[in-house]
Design an enzyme around this catalytic site. Structure first.
Site: not given
Ligand SMILES: Cc1ncc(C[n+]2csc(CCOP(=O)(O)OP(=O)(O)O)c2C)c(N)n1
Ligand SMILES: [Mg+2]
Length: 707
Positions: A30, A278, A434, A495
């Protein structure tokens, strides 16, 4: 001659272009977030962070957590430009650069310190492993708690040994994840004014603009959690960013969220393009355009202009080294005045224990009625915690049920202030949160304290993300899970844990311990406290289990081998092996006693930990589970999944294949056949089957050994 403002911009753009090139060369990663968040991170590191690049493990350093782990290229560029050095041998040669330019060029390739997402213990300067969104911010709450506890416990007049701050950079994803809400709610309650989350509010996630998913008022939400909220409307303005951080430093009664309105990609609104940046590399053409936009030679790659590293050295580096030197002086004086406390701080850093911590642990007398292992554990935990000042923790609102409350006089409750406790307290009240509890425990553990976190075994499902990271990071966090089987009874299938044990056993780097009685519990704690590099799940009963007579059966110290022969045939040549863990060990002993009367030769193997057993020598394993004895019965009130490994495919597994039953304990146990008669019947059937096979001369290839 370039002025300071020009140098600042040059540094920021170097962070950006290094990130672009790293992602571009790897063809994965990214680049957008590093580009838009570079100024915020630059401003923090250059102007505020107290961090000595030559001592990435200095205990009083400010922490910077990259919760937006997908923006890892930004962190690596930063660590490189700041000249952060290797502190820990697991991260390379101490004193070398933590991240070299070659590492950046090898972003996401095997061997590089620049892994896809930041990995603690692999790259110095990475404070915690991040990537699963929400974990980083939640873990940062644990770090902030650790600072508060250390300050309250060890600081003395004139000796502010612990006064660092904890920063976390997060994005929309972190804000959306439930765990961040749990953690922020607790941080607000605890008034952690040493905690600052920096929210890169770029209005975009992978599927598109946040207007399709995330339209809540984040500021209002955090206000209601009891946080201070500052806004920076221009992500590129170092002045506004500086004001934001000053607001944090001037806030002394609550955590701060800085919301930075930014635009993914170049960092300039008019350049925003949803196609761009992105979750994938920019592409050659776009990368060239970006570089031109930053005033770079579009053909230059991994280019670090003259003056950039020295600018970091003159600001972050000089400030950090000076602060560290002052601290070292302070600590030397402290050591003279408070040698015992200084010794504790040293031991904490080495993950060592006080001398004599396990002297005088209880020995439980034989008792047919017995006691629940949660009760014996509660007793032992209290004994040990009274001698290890930095053993601390709590439950997700279930301390009374999990028996994890530290009840000795000086234990105290961890609260911000007032009649309910203070920051010296060692009993944490995580509330019914949790997932955050376990991430916070990771944060405490990363600060080298020795945390425990407790709940019912079933709710470990709500902790999974954080548990996995404990194991991946090799943190010695202690998890205490009670109500460990269908024998918890009336609460029923919602549970009653079934597949949780198997899932823990499937997790690399997690030790599972399910002790059979009070004395195995004592031994379990002896093992747990000596572990330095992996989490342990201690799995305990709600119901009473007999305290075995160890003059009649083997000593409980066998637990440290993971499995041991508890009771055997008189000639040590049993016809059948009974394998069990936890409460089912007594059940097997009852079956064994009956079978012995009937002249059937059986061996009972208490098997509290598969992981510890598998780390024993082949010789030992074969002595416990002789390969030639193929008549085997495993008994565990949990999913049968996985026991074939020890019984062979022709063995019998008395386990579960459904979600349990809502009924009193005895009825549930009867219903599922967890009774001596059923174990005996299975054993007889095994003996007969294997005897018949042997007569036919048929070898069973699946039940050869204990491998
Ligand atoms: C728990 C989790 N779900 C999904 C992802 C996959 N994922 C990586 S980046 C992203 C988008 C994140 O968006 P944002 O936090 O707004 O970051 P930006 O792309 O704007 O830097 C996703 C869904 C992940 N890393 N962790
Ligand atoms: Mg975003």
């Amino acid at each position: 001659m370039i002025d300071n403002a020009g140098l600042d911009q040059l540094c920021i753009n170097t962070l950006r272009t290094l990130s672009i090139d790293a992602v571009q060369k790897a063809r994965s990663g990214h680049p957008g977030t590093p580009m838009d968040a570079a100024p915020a991170v630059y401003c923090l590191w250059q102007r505020f962070l107290r961090y000595d690049p030559d001592a990435a493990d200095w205990p009083n350093r400010d922490r910077f957590v990259l919760s937006a782990g997908h923006a890892s290229a930004l962190l690596y560029s930063l660590l490189h430009l700041c000249g952060v050095k290797v502190a820990n041998p697991s991260c390379g040669q101490p004193g070398d650069l933590a991240v070299t330019l070659d590492d950046i060029k090898g972003f996401r390739q095997a061997g590089s310190r620049c892994t896809g997402h930041p990995e603690y213990g692999w790259t110095s300067g990475v404070e915690t492993t991040t990537g699963p969104l929400g974990q980083g911010v939640a873990t940062s709450v644990g770090m902030a708690i650790a600072q508060r506890w250390q300050a309250a416990t060890y600081n003395r007049p004139g000796y502010d040994l612990f006064d660092h701050n904890v920063y976390a950079l997060c994005g929309d994803g972190d804000m959306m994840e439930g765990i961040s809400g749990e953690a922020a709610s607790l941080a607000g309650h605890l008034e952690l004014s040493n905690l600052c989350w920096i929210y890169d509010d770029n209005h975009i996630t992978i599927e598109g603009p946040t207007r399709i998913t995330f339209t809540e008022d984040v500021a209002a939400r955090f206000f209601s959690y009891g946080w201070n909220v500052a806004r920076v409307d221009d992500a590129n303005s170092l002045e506004m960013l500086t004001r934001g951080y000053k607001t944090f430093l001037d806030t002394h009664d609550r955590p701060t969220l800085i919301i930075i309105r930014s635009h993914i990609g170049y960092g300039a609104p008019h350049k925003q393009d949803t196609r761009e940046a992105h979750g994938e590399p920019l592409g050659l053409q776009e990368a060239r355009l970006a570089k031109e936009f930053y005033g770079w030679d579009p053909d230059a790659k991994f280019y670090i202009p003259h003056g950039v590293t020295s600018h970091f050295e003159e600001n972050l580096g000089r400030r950090g080294a000076a602060a560290h030197a002052v601290w070292a002086e302070l600590f030397a004086g402290y050591r003279r005045q408070y040698p015992d406390l200084a010794d504790q701080i040293d031991r904490i850093q080495r993950r060592d224990l006080p001398d004599g911590w396990d002297v005088g642990l209880p020995i439980f007398p034989p008792d047919a009625k017995g006691m629940a292992t949660r009760d014996s554990s509660g007793q032992v935990l209290n004994e040990i915690a009274a001698k290890i000042p930095w053993l601390l923790g709590g439950a997700a609102d279930l301390a009374p049920s999990t028996k994890t409350h530290l009840s000795f006089d000086f234990a105290g409750e961890f609260q911000p202030h007032g009649e309910d406790g203070d920051y010296r307290g060692r009993n944490f009240h995580f509330g019914i949160r949790e997932h955050a509890m376990c991430a916070i425990a990771n944060g405490l553990s990363l600060s080298k304290l020795r945390p425990f976190a407790a709940s019912f075994l079933i709710f470990s499902d709500y902790c999974r993300g954080a548990l996995r990271l404990s194991a991946m990071m090799g943190l010695p966090t202690v998890y205490i899970w009670t109500h460990d089987s269908i024998s918890m009874g009336e609460d029923g299938p919602t549970h009653q844990p079934i597949e949780q044990l198997a899932s823990f056993r499937a997790m690399p780097g997690m030790i599972v311990l399910r002790p059979a009685d009070a004395n195995e519990v004592v031994e379990a704690w002896r093992v747990i406290m000596r572990v330095k590099d992996c989490p342990v799940s201690l799995v305990l009963t709600r119901q009473a289990v007999a305290t075995l007579d160890r003059t009649q059966y083997a000593p409980a110290s066998g637990l440290s081998h993971g499995a041991y022969v508890l009771a055997d045939a008189p000639d040590h040549r049993p016809d059948v092996l009974l394998l069990a863990t936890g409460s089912e060990v007594s059940l097997c002993i009852a079956a064994y006693e009956q079978m012995t009367l009937e002249g059937i030769k059986a061996r009972v193997i208490s098997m509290p930990s598969w992981e510890l057993f598998e780390s024993q020598s082949r010789e030992y394993r074969d002595s416990v589970l002789p390969p030639e004895i193929t008549a085997r019965v495993a008994v565990e009130e949990a999913s049968a999944f996985g026991w074939e490994r020890y019984t062979g495919f022709d063995g019998t597994i008395l386990g579960l294949h459904t979600f349990g039953l809502s009924a009193p304990m005895k009825v549930v146990e009867q219903h599922f056949g967890f009774e001596p008669a059923h174990v005996i019947a299975a054993a007889r059937e095994q003996i007969a089957r294997h005897a018949a096979k042997q007569r036919c001369g048929e070898a069973d290839p699946t039940s050869r050994s204990s491998e």
